[in-house]
Design an enzyme around this catalytic site. Structure first.
Site: not given
Length: 397
Positions: A209, A278, A288, A322, A336, A340
């Site tokens: 990301n 995730d 490859k 975060f 969240k 959590k």
């Protein structure tokens, strides 16, 4: 607040050395034990005997002058100090520190010390504004060195501008304030995760990301500056970790989870700012992958939710997560926070390009489990990190 503190004062060669004499006196009067380390150029302005008389300690000037045969002097000094102050700090010595040069006792000792280092620049206004000096100071700042800003006024060279060594009284006040501010975090163990993860598909490809790690690294530095014992677990980024931080490098989400499990139980505060993948490829190919027509389907499987694990397993730890979202940011963050079992969550809108992953700026809202909301307006990630650490400090108190 300085009573009993062991302070190593490094004096480099500039006309402002006379203020270093007064600083030694002020620090001694405040109850600190001061040892002075002088460069050869500093001795052109003031003799070591002057500092010895005021500090009532030997003055160090030569790497090879070992006063005690059982100790290596510069290592012994580096380990002895609770804090180090360089005053005055010339453009030359700032450049040496930034370049990792150790060609005299002062710079050699600075490379060896793990104590916080305060740099008080003093030079001509044009030297202070030179791009090389600015770049060196920025590098040192990023590594965790702290600066005592010079004042503006009449300089010895005849110019009027910024570059005048701060007054000794002001420096003592700042050091006392810093000592007081950091005392609440002394001995606290803080775990911070930062950056992205890379999920391998084959030897040449991976999923990741846009996280740069800048926010997590800024948090690590801010917590370290408060006096905490910081462990930084980081995915692959192009950043140098702050000094005096235990640095643990990882690559994948599984790697990060393994390291978090290894360290979390001993921590007082955990800040999970990493952007962990995730999903990860179900199969990692040894060779490859070749082209397979016009499309390709890759099966993905869930990674372990590290934050969920910490929320379920925490005992005494203060846990901060975060929420980096692009829509319905507040709703997702509140969900969240509860789901959590977090103590606080930092909410930011990464859809805003001015404060996104790669930006040096951020703008966040900190939510706590007891319903508090604190908005931190757009500012540098460094300043946002300091503010977050201060908010955590209030919650802990």
């Amino acid at each position: 607040m300085l009573k009993g503190k062991k302070i190593l004062l490094g004096v480099s060669g500039g006309i402002a050395v006379y203020k270093a004499v007064a600083l030694t006196s002020k620090l001694t009067q405040a109850g600190a034990e001061v040892k002075v380390l002088m460069t050869s150029h500093a001795q052109e302005f003031v003799t070591p005997l002057t500092f010895q008389a005021i500090s009532r300690n030997p003055v160090y000037t030569d790497t090879f002058d070992e006063k005690d045969s059982k100790k290596i002097a510069h290592i012994d000094l580096a380990d002895w100090a609770d804090m180090v102050i360089i005053a005055p700090a010339t453009a030359n010595v700032i450049g040496k520190i930034a370049g990792g040069i150790a060609d005299d006792m002062l710079t050699t000792t600075l490379l060896a010390t793990q104590a916080p280092v305060y740099i008080a620049p003093a030079m001509n206004v044009h030297m202070y504004q030179h791009p090389a000096v600015i770049q060196n100071m920025q590098s040192l700042d990023a590594w965790g060195y702290r600066f005592i800003e010079p004042g503006e006024g009449y300089l010895a060279c005849g110019y009027v501008g910024k570059g005048r060594l701060e007054e000794p009284e002001k420096m003592v006040e700042l050091l006392e304030s810093e000592t007081n501010r950091c005392s609440g975090w002394q001995g606290k163990k803080v775990l911070i995760t930062a950056g992205p993860t890379r999920e391998a598909l084959d030897p040449v490809r991976y999923f990741t990301n846009y996280s740069s790690g800048k926010m997590g690294y800024a948090l690590a530095q801010a917590a370290m500056e408060q006096g905490a014992d910081v462990t930084l677990i980081s995915g692959p980024v192009h950043l140098s970790p702050p000094q005096r931080v235990q640095f643990v490098k990882v690559n994948s989400a599984a790697d990060m989870f393994d390291k978090v499990k290894q360290y979390y139980q001993d921590m007082d505060v955990i800040i999970k700012s990493a952007a962990v993948a995730d999903y990860t490829p179900a199969i990692v190919h040894n060779q490859k992958l070749k082209k397979q027509g016009s499309s390709m389907t890759i099966e993905m499987e869930r990674t372990t939710d590290i934050l969920q694990f910490l929320g379920e397993e925490k005992t005494h730890q203060y846990l901060v997560g975060f929420a980096a979202e692009t829509d319905n940011v507040m709703d997702y963050a509140k969900s969240k926070l509860t789901k959590k079992n977090l103590d606080a969550i930092v909410m930011n809108d990464v859809g805003n390009k001015e404060i996104g992953f790669a930006s040096d700026q951020n703008e966040v809202v900190v939510l706590t489990k007891d319903g508090k909301e604190q908005s931190l307006p757009q500012s540098s990630k460094k300043d946002i990190a300091k503010a977050i650490i201060q908010l955590i400090d209030k919650e802990l108190r």
